[in-house]
Scaffold this motif. Structure first.
Motif, mmCIF file in Angstrom:
data_model
loop_
_atom_site.group_PDB
_atom_site.id
_atom_site.type_symbol
_atom_site.label_atom_id
_atom_site.label_comp_id
_atom_site.label_asym_id
_atom_site.label_seq_id
_atom_site.Cartn_x
_atom_site.Cartn_y
_atom_site.Cartn_z
ATOM 1 N N ASN A 1 8.667 -12.876 83.192
ATOM 2 C CA ASN A 1 9.331 -13.698 82.190
ATOM 3 C C ASN A 1 9.413 -12.906 80.669
ATOM 4 O O ASN A 1 10.423 -13.042 79.980
ATOM 5 N N LEU A 2 8.043 -12.225 80.547
ATOM 6 C CA LEU A 2 8.267 -11.586 79.107
ATOM 7 C C LEU A 2 9.371 -10.416 79.109
ATOM 8 O O LEU A 2 10.056 -10.316 78.132
ATOM 9 N N VAL B 1 3.586 -2.622 86.224
ATOM 10 C CA VAL B 1 4.848 -2.806 85.763
ATOM 11 C C VAL B 1 4.997 -3.542 84.680
ATOM 12 O O VAL B 1 5.805 -3.432 83.463
ATOM 13 N N PHE B 2 4.827 -4.979 84.909
ATOM 14 C CA PHE B 2 5.366 -5.984 84.053
ATOM 15 C C PHE B 2 4.000 -6.490 83.256
ATOM 16 O O PHE B 2 3.737 -7.508 82.382
ATOM 17 N N LEU C 1 12.523 -9.983 76.620
ATOM 18 C CA LEU C 1 12.970 -8.885 76.221
ATOM 19 C C LEU C 1 14.118 -8.381 76.379
ATOM 20 O O LEU C 1 14.983 -8.144 75.318
ATOM 21 N N VAL C 2 14.699 -8.391 77.628
ATOM 22 C CA VAL C 2 15.952 -7.986 77.905
ATOM 23 C C VAL C 2 17.071 -9.007 77.163
ATOM 24 O O VAL C 2 18.091 -8.477 76.538
ATOM 25 N N LEU D 1 10.169 -11.590 68.894
ATOM 26 C CA LEU D 1 9.704 -11.506 70.357
ATOM 27 C C LEU D 1 8.462 -11.584 70.347
ATOM 28 O O LEU D 1 7.706 -12.503 71.287
ATOM 29 N N ILE D 2 7.747 -10.557 70.167
ATOM 30 C CA ILE D 2 6.157 -10.377 70.045
ATOM 31 C C ILE D 2 5.418 -11.576 69.807
ATOM 32 O O ILE D 2 4.609 -12.044 70.467
ATOM 33 N N ASN D 3 6.025 -12.216 68.566
ATOM 34 C CA ASN D 3 5.341 -13.232 68.077
ATOM 35 C C ASN D 3 5.322 -14.714 68.871
ATOM 36 O O ASN D 3 4.310 -15.276 69.186
#
Length: 285
Positions: free
Chosen positions: A266-267, A226-227, A271-272, A80-82
């Motif tokens: 969106n990130l 927050v995001f 993640l969810v 995900l991070i990538n």
């Protein structure tokens, strides 16, 4: 040569450049910059890498060298991070995937939902609440249950060594100090609880991220805080094996007012989605 941290602003770089023949800039502008006091005109207050790269997440070959291997994150976190942060260029050291936490098959006490349902990766635990701005006792209660269940589980490191999980193996992160204080009181003085800023540069097999707020628009500093893509990046990438995000599922329906906010929300949505847990019932302590 003079190594320069990415947080240094342009004015400092100009002053330092007169003391040496070469400058080596090292850092990651996709993580948090150090707080800067005072005002600086136009772009002179930016970090060096922010100034040079602007919207680029990674440096091009013509400008420098991107160190493209993480020696911390399991691939189930790094994927995900990538993809979401580092343009698909961040790879793992193969030994990272030897890491695991033996918790499969065990149920939590949260309405019999098995939220601890994988030995590596990202888990989203939806906790319904309303009216919270910078703290959530509901999330504290769930985190305490999951925290206690993880203590004593077996952690396998990159070398294949096994040992029981203890308090030092878990970081608990929250965006607001009020939630940090509630979590510290609930988990005890020995628990590693703090803000995203406090834990930047640190790591642990397991990381909890408490989102705290019921409505990002009503929280202090709003949606942008927050995001914030850099704050979420820092929080999740502290984890070697397991990142557990605890938050109100209503955050997924937050309405963006700008393209940048849409990108950041969106990130969180990705993640969810990556956790494969959203289909479960919401926790109600």
């Amino acid at each position: 040569m003079c190594p320069v941290k990415y947080s240094h602003i342009i004015a400092r770089l100009i002053a330092m450049s007169r003391c040496c023949k070469n400058l080596v800039l090292m850092g990651d502008q996709m993580q948090l910059s150090q707080p800067i006091q005072g005002s600086h005109p136009k772009e002179s207050g930016l970090s060096i890498l922010d100034y040079l790269l602007h919207e680029q997440a990674t440096i091009s070959d013509s400008m420098g060298i991107f160190l493209n291997t993480t020696y911390r994150m399991h691939s189930n976190i790094n994927s995900l991070i990538n993809a979401a942060i580092y343009e698909g260029k961040l790879h793992i050291d193969p030994a990272n995937d030897k890491q695991s936490i033996r918790i499969l098959g065990r149920h939590t006490k949260t309405d019999q939902q098995n939220y601890l349902n994988k030995d590596s990766g990202i888990i989203f635990v939806p906790v319904s609440h309303d009216g919270n701005t910078q703290s959530s006792t509901e999330e504290v209660s769930i985190i305490k249950i999951l925290f206690q269940e993880l203590i004593g589980k077996i952690y396998t490191d990159k070398m294949g060594n096994e040992r029981p999980i203890d308090m030092n193996d878990i970081l608990i992160v929250a965006p607001y100090n009020q939630q940090v204080n509630y979590l510290q009181k609930a988990l005890g003085d020995k628990a590693r609880v703090g803000s995203v800023d406090k834990f930047q540069g640190q790591e642990a097999p397991i990381v909890f991220l408490s989102m705290c707020t019921s409505d990002a628009n009503e929280s202090p500093r709003g949606i942008d805080f927050v995001f914030d893509i850099r704050r979420i990046n820092v929080a999740i990438s502290r984890a070697k094996v397991l990142a557990i995000v605890v938050g109100h599922p209503g955050l997924l329906t937050t309405r963006a007012n700008t393209p940048e906010q849409m990108k950041n929300i969106n990130l969180f949505s990705r993640l969810v989605d990556s956790s494969h847990s959203f289909g479960q019932a919401h926790c109600k302590p």
